[in-house]
Design an enzyme around this catalytic site. Structure first.
Site: not given
Length: 264
Positions: A49, A60
């Site tokens: 990824e 995040d």
């Protein structure tokens, strides 16, 4: 058959989960992010990824936010992300981009899909894009033979799980905990239940992410999923070491431990 489909066919024949590794493009620099990805694949990561650094993340945790800040401060742009994807794909590992939707929309959905495919990318993970809002992306990804990886969470209803799995291709990304990304002392006890619920509505591979940081945890998650997704722990290897050789050595050691975990 896509490269992701072929990967999961192989790992299932080997009776193990795939190991998926995340790193942001351009962190700590463009060249070093490429070297880090090459190191990860050489040490045992099956699918990569590549993160598209974003200035206003909602999912995040602090580790990935810090890495994205470094990448953005270094001038990383979408073109650089595609360069990193090209280098990653050259290793032979299927490579997807993980990004919030706004940069794709600003770049142009069709243009983004075309350029990602041209770089050798296998698909896109869209944490803030749901299938019922993704008509333009579904059209573009289909035209360019890119996988669509959508996310589900423990809070997803059975109806939404089914709808998301139907629209997804490559694999379904099951977020194992509620909240932002980051290493955790133990894996979520919600994860097995979420995967079991997905198994009721789809036979597509299921990858579990958010929190895995060592081989023991990877082994635990691999027991009930098709892929173990690791991000923050890998990024931390690069954050914690100023010397590139030391950072890459730490990264290699961690990946080896994670790979041993999914194979046990």
């Amino acid at each position: 058959m896509s490269s992701i489909d072929a990967l999961f066919e192989r790992t299932r024949s080997e009776n193990r989960a795939a190991l998926v590794g995340y790193l942001p493009a351009g962190f700590p620099s463009k060249d070093l992010s490429i070297r880090a990805i090459e190191t990860m694949v050489d040490a045992g990561v099956d699918l990569v990824e590549v993160g598209l650094p974003y200035s206003d993340p909602v999912m995040d945790g602090p580790t990935i936010q810090a890495a994205a800040d470094v990448a953005l401060a270094g001038g990383t742009r979408i073109r650089d992300v595609f360069d990193v994807v090209k280098a990653s794909a050259a290793t032979g590992a299927p490579t997807v981009v993980m990004t919030y939707w706004n940069p794709v929309e600003r770049y142009g959905v069709e243009r983004f899909a075309a350029d990602l495919a041209a770089a050798g990318g296998a698909g896109l993970i869209t944490p803030d894009m749901t299938p019922d809002e993704a008509e333009e992306w579904i059209t573009a990804s289909t035209a360019h033979e890119l996988s669509r990886v959508f996310l589900v969470a423990p809070s997803s209803t059975d109806e939404r799980l089914a709808m998301t799995a139907e629209a997804a291709s490559g694999f379904v990304y099951a977020t194992a905990v509620m909240g932002v990304t980051g290493q955790r002392e133990q894996t979520s006890n919600l994860a097995p239940e979420l995967v079991a619920r997905l198994r009721e509505v789809t036979d597509k591979p299921v990858g579990v992410g958010l929190g895995v940081s060592n081989g023991a945890q990877a082994h635990e998650v691999a027991a009930f999923s098709d892929a173990v997704i690791v991000g923050s722990a890998l990024v931390r290897c690069l954050l914690d070491h100023d010397e590139p050789d030391d950072a890459l050595a730490a990264l290699r050691a961690l990946v080896a431990d994670l790979r041993a975990g999914v194979e046990r």
